[in-house]
Structure formats: structure tokens, C-alpha cells
Motif scaffolding. Structure first.
Motif, mmCIF file in Angstrom:
data_model
loop_
_atom_site.group_PDB
_atom_site.id
_atom_site.type_symbol
_atom_site.label_atom_id
_atom_site.label_comp_id
_atom_site.label_asym_id
_atom_site.label_seq_id
_atom_site.Cartn_x
_atom_site.Cartn_y
_atom_site.Cartn_z
ATOM 1 N N TYR A 77 -6.457 -2.272 3.418
ATOM 2 C CA TYR A 77 -6.436 -0.764 3.017
ATOM 3 C C TYR A 77 -5.454 -0.214 3.585
ATOM 4 C CZ TYR A 77 -10.977 -2.179 1.214
ATOM 5 O OH TYR A 77 -11.767 -3.035 0.400
ATOM 6 N N PHE A 78 -4.419 -0.852 4.470
ATOM 7 C CA PHE A 78 -3.491 -0.041 5.203
ATOM 8 C C PHE A 78 -2.505 0.974 4.443
ATOM 9 C CE2 PHE A 78 -3.756 -2.388 9.587
ATOM 10 C CZ PHE A 78 -4.994 -1.727 9.642
ATOM 11 N N GLY A 79 -2.150 0.481 3.264
ATOM 12 C CA GLY A 79 -1.338 1.240 2.119
ATOM 13 C C GLY A 79 -1.948 2.408 1.543
ATOM 14 N N LEU A 80 -3.298 2.501 1.477
ATOM 15 C CA LEU A 80 -4.141 3.562 0.787
ATOM 16 C C LEU A 80 -3.741 4.925 1.009
ATOM 17 C CD1 LEU A 80 -7.454 2.803 -0.615
ATOM 18 C CD2 LEU A 80 -7.001 5.100 0.422
ATOM 19 N N PRO A 81 -3.799 5.250 2.369
ATOM 20 C CA PRO A 81 -3.489 6.800 2.462
ATOM 21 C C PRO A 81 -2.039 7.197 2.010
ATOM 22 C CG PRO A 81 -4.467 5.767 4.523
ATOM 23 C CD PRO A 81 -3.961 4.671 3.546
ATOM 24 N N LEU A 82 -1.074 6.265 2.363
ATOM 25 C CA LEU A 82 0.235 6.592 1.692
ATOM 26 C C LEU A 82 0.120 6.912 0.218
ATOM 27 C CD1 LEU A 82 3.131 7.211 2.143
ATOM 28 C CD2 LEU A 82 3.817 5.020 1.969
ATOM 29 N N ALA A 83 -0.393 6.045 -0.506
ATOM 30 C CA ALA A 83 -0.577 6.011 -1.947
ATOM 31 C C ALA A 83 -1.371 7.331 -2.189
ATOM 32 C CB ALA A 83 -1.310 4.767 -2.364
ATOM 33 N N MET A 84 -2.129 7.583 -1.478
ATOM 34 C CA MET A 84 -3.130 8.753 -2.019
ATOM 35 C C MET A 84 -2.274 10.165 -1.959
ATOM 36 S SD MET A 84 -6.223 7.812 -2.645
ATOM 37 C CE MET A 84 -5.144 6.528 -3.404
ATOM 38 N N VAL A 85 -1.352 10.251 -0.784
ATOM 39 C CA VAL A 85 -0.468 11.519 -0.941
ATOM 40 C C VAL A 85 0.546 11.522 -1.853
ATOM 41 C CG1 VAL A 85 1.351 12.351 0.647
ATOM 42 C CG2 VAL A 85 -0.782 11.351 1.808
ATOM 43 N N LEU A 87 0.397 10.148 -4.693
ATOM 44 C CA LEU A 87 -0.195 10.404 -6.103
ATOM 45 C C LEU A 87 -0.739 11.871 -6.241
ATOM 46 C CD1 LEU A 87 -2.658 7.170 -6.431
ATOM 47 C CD2 LEU A 87 -0.641 7.748 -7.776
ATOM 48 N N SER A 88 -1.122 12.356 -5.239
ATOM 49 C CA SER A 88 -1.506 13.919 -5.214
ATOM 50 C C SER A 88 -0.343 14.616 -5.361
ATOM 51 C CB SER A 88 -2.049 14.117 -3.832
ATOM 52 O OG SER A 88 -3.301 13.637 -3.485
ATOM 53 N N ILE A 89 0.804 14.513 -4.899
ATOM 54 C CA ILE A 89 1.929 15.342 -5.091
ATOM 55 C C ILE A 89 2.519 14.970 -6.500
ATOM 56 C CG2 ILE A 89 4.448 15.319 -4.333
ATOM 57 C CD1 ILE A 89 3.578 14.600 -1.742
ATOM 58 N N TYR A 247 -4.206 1.257 -8.663
ATOM 59 C CA TYR A 247 -5.561 1.346 -8.891
ATOM 60 C C TYR A 247 -6.079 2.970 -8.923
ATOM 61 C CZ TYR A 247 -10.816 0.994 -7.922
ATOM 62 O OH TYR A 247 -11.968 1.152 -7.859
ATOM 63 N N PHE A 248 -5.575 3.557 -7.941
ATOM 64 C CA PHE A 248 -5.876 4.814 -8.090
ATOM 65 C C PHE A 248 -5.046 5.974 -9.171
ATOM 66 C CE2 PHE A 248 -7.533 3.597 -4.085
ATOM 67 C CZ PHE A 248 -9.032 4.110 -4.155
ATOM 68 N N GLY A 249 -3.962 5.439 -9.260
ATOM 69 C CA GLY A 249 -2.917 6.126 -10.315
ATOM 70 C C GLY A 249 -3.014 5.539 -11.753
ATOM 71 N N THR A 250 -3.312 4.505 -12.087
ATOM 72 C CA THR A 250 -3.323 3.988 -13.575
ATOM 73 C C THR A 250 -4.669 3.383 -13.860
ATOM 74 O OG1 THR A 250 -2.621 1.593 -12.967
ATOM 75 C CG2 THR A 250 -0.913 3.414 -12.797
ATOM 76 N N ASP A 251 -5.472 2.950 -13.203
ATOM 77 C CA ASP A 251 -6.809 2.385 -13.400
ATOM 78 C C ASP A 251 -7.747 3.555 -13.939
ATOM 79 O OD1 ASP A 251 -9.594 1.318 -13.456
ATOM 80 O OD2 ASP A 251 -8.792 -0.192 -12.460
#
Length: 563
Positions: A77-85, A87-89, A247-251
Motif C-alpha cells: 500500500y505504500f504507493g497509494l497516498p501518492l496515487a490519491m493526490v 487522482l484528486s488533482i 484501481y481508484f482512477g479507472t475501476d
């Protein structure tokens, strides 16, 4: 289980289903049904995102994963926070501006219908199977508790979810997930406190941590760059980032959660909260598994955690052999227990002989493990087709065998609630994608709102049945938490590549990206079938060729036009 456990369990489950149906009764149109009329606040979005991801597999399999392999899975899960940022932007404003039902609608506006349909089919192919996993996990529990055929329990769990998902759509999913996450947080907190309090009086919490560390279970971060290792800092940050981005951007099961937001800000806050909370939550769940591992140094575990399979082997000609092995296991356990207590004593001394005590404990632990392996071989002899991976049963056995009445019912409710919340999101997303991207786009473009509402309900029922059928095969796929993430990794990289090109590489057209995606998926499947590359890297392997071949095919097509 006691009567009190059954009251707690059944009361929790019935309340969640009835509340979901009642709170969201009477959806009048397709926007209400699929997007909750875009009135969801950020906190509900955040809980819904977390509940969708945190299925029963998380709470049933992850503690067992930590028990057998330590804490290193948290690096996933270490790459998840950066992915959330990111995607939010970038992604959230685009989706809100287009006022779409599914993420794949955007692909047609950017490319063409081929790209949209391909991405939708890739999503449907893996998410439909993943829904089967999330039904199967709690079915293991009910089948063990009631000694029922697992096909019956599959039908019970699947039917409960389908009832409120069909009734209220996305709004029902979001409303019920608030309570499901509440049950989950409370239940897991109690489990963590109790496993520590149940350790022997002479073993402090600090001692438990030191024993776990000595036995290699506190391996949280591994900095070694090893392509053959599934979980290290590099696979977690790089592979995990690509997986989370996809997962969070396209699923659609996740995108649909934040498409319901009142505004861009509300959707962003929901995603960012998940980015901050997910790693600590997963760490604590794995840590509970480590504490269960230490607990079983002082309280005897079964020689094999799948007791149904063990008893079955006894009745198939292995009774005398396994009974003798269980006796040997008890003797070896008490030897290991004494060595563990000796290590604790040395740890509590100012100048204790810790190294010698540690080595003695490891020798005793190895002897216990050898007996267990012999028992597993006996099970295989009785039934060559038996699934001898009992990781998914470890935490369940601890709960049923050692926790008090009432708490058992609550924790079983935790696992069932997690399953229902995740499965309902998946069925809802499968129905939405099937309706919007396949049925409405290709077969019936101009029907009434009432027709689409009715069709979406029938499609939800179809995917529920499809998922239940798949559960017949789920027990052959090993550790559930790894299997479900491996399944997603087979297509997430390719889908992510399509979306990244859509967002950032405007020169690449529809035909080029369609061909590039097919080539990338072939590469991923080759790596899966014929190499030993860890599955997290499939997300990178699938994504980058889409971009690279997209440029190549686009250049070739443009050259063809000019000649």
C-alpha cells in the motif's frame, strides 16, 4: 457459537440489510439509482471507498498472511497516498465536469467507442470474478460454523447483498457501508486489544513485540531491490502506485463511489482521507495477525487450521496417522512454549543470554513446523486434490476457539459486513458499466428512464449469480488476499495505460490505443503464465507498453495516411 453470538451476528446483519433497503427505497430514475443523485458528502464517500476496498478478504486473510509471512505485505500500500493526490488533482475534476456515469464514457469522448468498450470489458472480466472472491471469504466462515455445504453459504451471502443492492442502488451501498465500517472498526479494535490481554501474565506487550521480531514477523520494510520478491519497498511504491492509480482512477467500483460526491471538493476529500487512513488501517490488521502468531506460542494451535479438511482426512484412512501426529505436535508445542518463556525471561534480564535462547526457540519452532508439514502430507495422501493452504482459516480459528461469547458474534459480523460492503459496491459497478457502456451504448440507445432502471436491477441480479457461480472455484486459488490482488493486476495496468494516454498524450488516437492495449494485455498474460515475475509488476508491465506502442502505432498510421 453461543446463543449470544448468534443474536449479535444475526441482529447486525438483519439491521444492515433492512436499513439499506428502507433508507434508499423508491429510486425514481437512473441518476438516483446509479449515482445517488450526486448528493453524497465527503465523509460517506471516504467510508464507502474504504469499505469497498476492505472486503472480508482483508479481515479474514490478512491476519493469516501476517501470521505466516510477517508484516511485509503492508508495503503493498505504500504507493497509494501518492496515487490519491495525483487522482484528486487530475482525474476527479475531469469526471465531474463531464457529468458521466462511468469512467469508460470518458474514453469514447477522447478516443472512440472501441477504446471505451475494450476498457469496459477488461473491467467486467476481472471485477465479476473478484466479486466471487468477496462472497467466498465469508462463506468459509458460515460453512465452518454451521457445517453446511459451502455452496449453500455462497447462496446465502450472495442473496443478502443482492437484496439491498438491487433495491436501492448506489445510495443503498453508500448508506449501509457507513454502518458496516463502524462495525468493522469496533470489532477489529476489540480483537487487537483482546489478543494482547490474553497473553500470559509473564509476557508483556513489549516481550510479545520482541518475540515477533526475533521470529521474523516484524519485517515491515525491505529495501533490497529484488525483482523476484513480491513485497519490498520498490514493488510497494512503484507497483503499488500503478495498481492504486488504476484501481481508484479507472475501476468503476471505486470511481462510482466518488462520482456520487456533491462537488469536486467533496470527492477529493473522500479520496485523500482514504490515502491517509489506508496504510495505518492495514498495518493494524496485519499487526493483529502478528499478535495472534505470538499468542499461539503460549496456547496450542491446531496442527492444521482447516479442521473440516483435517477430520475428512481422518475418515479417509489417515485417522491413526494424524492422531499420532497430533500427539507429537502437542509434545513439540509444549517444548516450544517453554523455549518461548525462556526467551522472555532472558529478554527481561539486564544481561540475559538472548542469542542462545533465540536459537533454541527457532530449533523448537522448526520441529513443530516439520510435524505440521507431515500432517499436511497425510491430508494430501487422503485427498490429492485437497487445498492444503489453511492461511485463510487462521484468524477465524483464533476468534472461534479463544474469544468470549458475544465478541465471537461481533467479529464474525465484522467479516460478513466487510464482505457485503465490498460485494455490493462491485455488483453496483458491474451493473452500471454493463448498462451504460454495453447495453445502452450498443443495444438500446433510446429507451425510457424507467426501462434502464429496471434493466440495471436485472443486470445486478445477473452479476450476483455470476459471482456466486465463480465461488465454486475460489478455494483452489490459495491465499485470498493475494489471489484477488493478482487477478486485478492482470488487467489494471492495461486499463491504466489507456487512461494515462487519454489524459496526457493527446496526439495518440483511438485505433492506435486500441491496438496498443491488446498488445500490452498479451504481454501481461505471457508474464503471468510463463514467468515468475511478482504480480505487482504486472501493473507496470501492462501500463508502459500501452503508452509506448500507442506512439508506435500512431506514427505508423499517420505515415500510412501520407503515403
Amino acid at each position: 457459537m453461543s446463543y449470544l453470538d448468534w443474536i449479535v451476528l444475526s441482529g447486525t446483519m438483519i439491521f444492515i440489510v433492512v436499513y439499506g433497503v428502507w433508507q434508499t427505497r423508491g429510486s425514481k430514475n437512473i441518476s438516483d439509482y446509479l449515482l445517488g443523485n450526486k448528493q453524497t458528502p465527503w465523509f460517506t464517500i471516504a467510508l464507502s471507498i474504504m469499505a469497498t476496498q476492505a472486503s472480508a478478504i482483508t479481515f479474514l486473510s490478512a491476519p493469516g498472511q501476517a501470521y505466516t509471512d510477517g508484516m511485509r505485505f503492508v508495503q503493498f500500500y505504500f504507493g497509494l497516498p501518492l496515487a490519491m493526490v495525483l487522482l484528486s488533482i487530475t482525474v476527479v475534476p475531469i469526471y465531474h465536469k463531464m457529468n458521466i456515469y462511468t469512467a469508460y464514457e470518458y474514453l469514447e469522448s477522447r478516443f472512440d467507442v472501441r477504446a471505451r468498450t475494450l476498457a469496459a470489458i477488461l473491467f467486467l472480466s476481472q471485477r465479476g470474478l473478484a466479486a466471487g472472491f468477496t462472497i467466498f471469504a465469508p462463506s468459509l466462515i458460515l460453512s465452518s460454523l454451521l457445517n453446511w455445504d459451502i455452496y449453500i453459504t455462497n447462496l446465502i451471502i450472495g442473496s443478502m447483498v443482492v437484496i439491498y443492492t438491487v433495491s436501492g442502488g448506489t445510495a443503498a451501498v453508500s448508506q449501509t457501508q457507513k454502518f458496516q465500517m463502524g462495525v468493522i472498526v469496533i470489532g477489529m479494535f476489540i480483537a487487537g486489544v483482546m489478543v494482547v490481554n490474553m497473553l500470559p501474565k509473564e509476557v508483556s506487550f513489549g516481550n510479545a513485540l520482541e518475540v515477533a521480531g526475533k521470529m521474523g514477523r516484524l519485517n515491515v520494510v525491505d529495501f533490497e531491490f529484488d525483482l523476484s520478491s513480491r513485497y519490498n519497498i520498490w514493488t510497494g511504491v512503484i507497483g503499488g502506485f500503478f495498481l492504486a492509480l488504476s484501481y481508484f482512477g479507472t475501476d468503476q467500483s471505486q470511481v462510482q463511489r466518488y462520482l456520487t460526491g456533491k462537488s469536486v471538493t467533496q470527492s477529493r476529500m473522500g479520496l485523500l482521507f482514504n490515502g491517509m487512513a489506508k496504510i495505518p488501517m492495514q498495518f493494524l490488521i496485519l499487526f493483529i495477525g502478528v499478535m495472534v502468531y505470538v499468542f499461539y506460542f503460549f496456547f496450542q494451535p491446531p496442527v492444521f487450521f482447516n479442521k473440516v479438511l483435517l477430520e475428512d482426512a481422518k475418515q479417509k484412512g489417515q485417522n491413526a496417522n494424524i492422531t499420532q501426529l497430533e500427539d507429537d505436535y502437542s509434545i513439540a508445542f509444549f517444548e516450544r512454549k517453554q523455549k518461548a518463556l525462556d526467551l522472555v525471561k532472558e529478554l527481561n534480564k539486564e544481561e540475559g543470554n538472548i542469542t542462545q535462547a533465540e536459537e533454541s526457540l527457532k530449533v523448537a519452532d522448526k520441529e513443530l513446523s516439520n510435524i505440521r508439514e507431515t500432517a499436511i502430507e497425510a491430508i494430501k495422501t487422503a485427498d490429492p486434490n485437497a487445498d492444503t493452504n489453511d492461511t485463510n482459516y487462521i484468524f477465524l480459528n483464533f476468534v472461534i476457539d479463544h474469544l468470549p461469547a458475544g465478541i465471537i458474534g461481533l467479529l464474525i459480523a465484522v467479516i460478513l459486513s466487510a464482505s457485503m460492503s465490498s460485494t455490493s459496491s462491485e455488483l453496483n459497478a458491474l451493473a452500471t458499466t454493463s448498462l451504460i457502456d454495453i447495453y445502452k451504448r450498443h443495444f438500446n440507445k433510446d429507451a425510457s428512464d424507467r426501462h434502464y432502471l429496471k434493466a440495471s436491477r436485472w443486470i445486478t441480479v445477473f452479476w450476483g449469480i455470476y459471482a456466486i457461480i465463480f465461488t465454486m472455484f475460489a478455494n483452489r486459488l490459495g491465499t485470498l488476499i493475494e489471489a484477488v490482488n493478482m487477478l486485478g493486476s492482470l488487467v489494471y495496468g492495461t486499463i491504466l495505460g489507456i487512461f494515462l494516454v487519454a489524459f496526457y498524450f493527446k496526439k495518440i488516437g483511438g485505433l492506435a490505443i486500441f491496438l496498443a492495449a491488446i498488445v500490452a494485455e498479451v504481454i501481461v498474460m505471457y508474464c503471468f503464465l510463463f514467468t515468475d515475475i511478482p504480480y505487482l509488476w504486472f501493473n507496470v508491465i501492462g501500463c508502459l507498453p500501452v503508452i509506448g506502442f500507442g506512439f508506435i502505432f500512431q506514427t505508423f498510421l499517420e505515415n500510412q495516411k501520407t503515403t
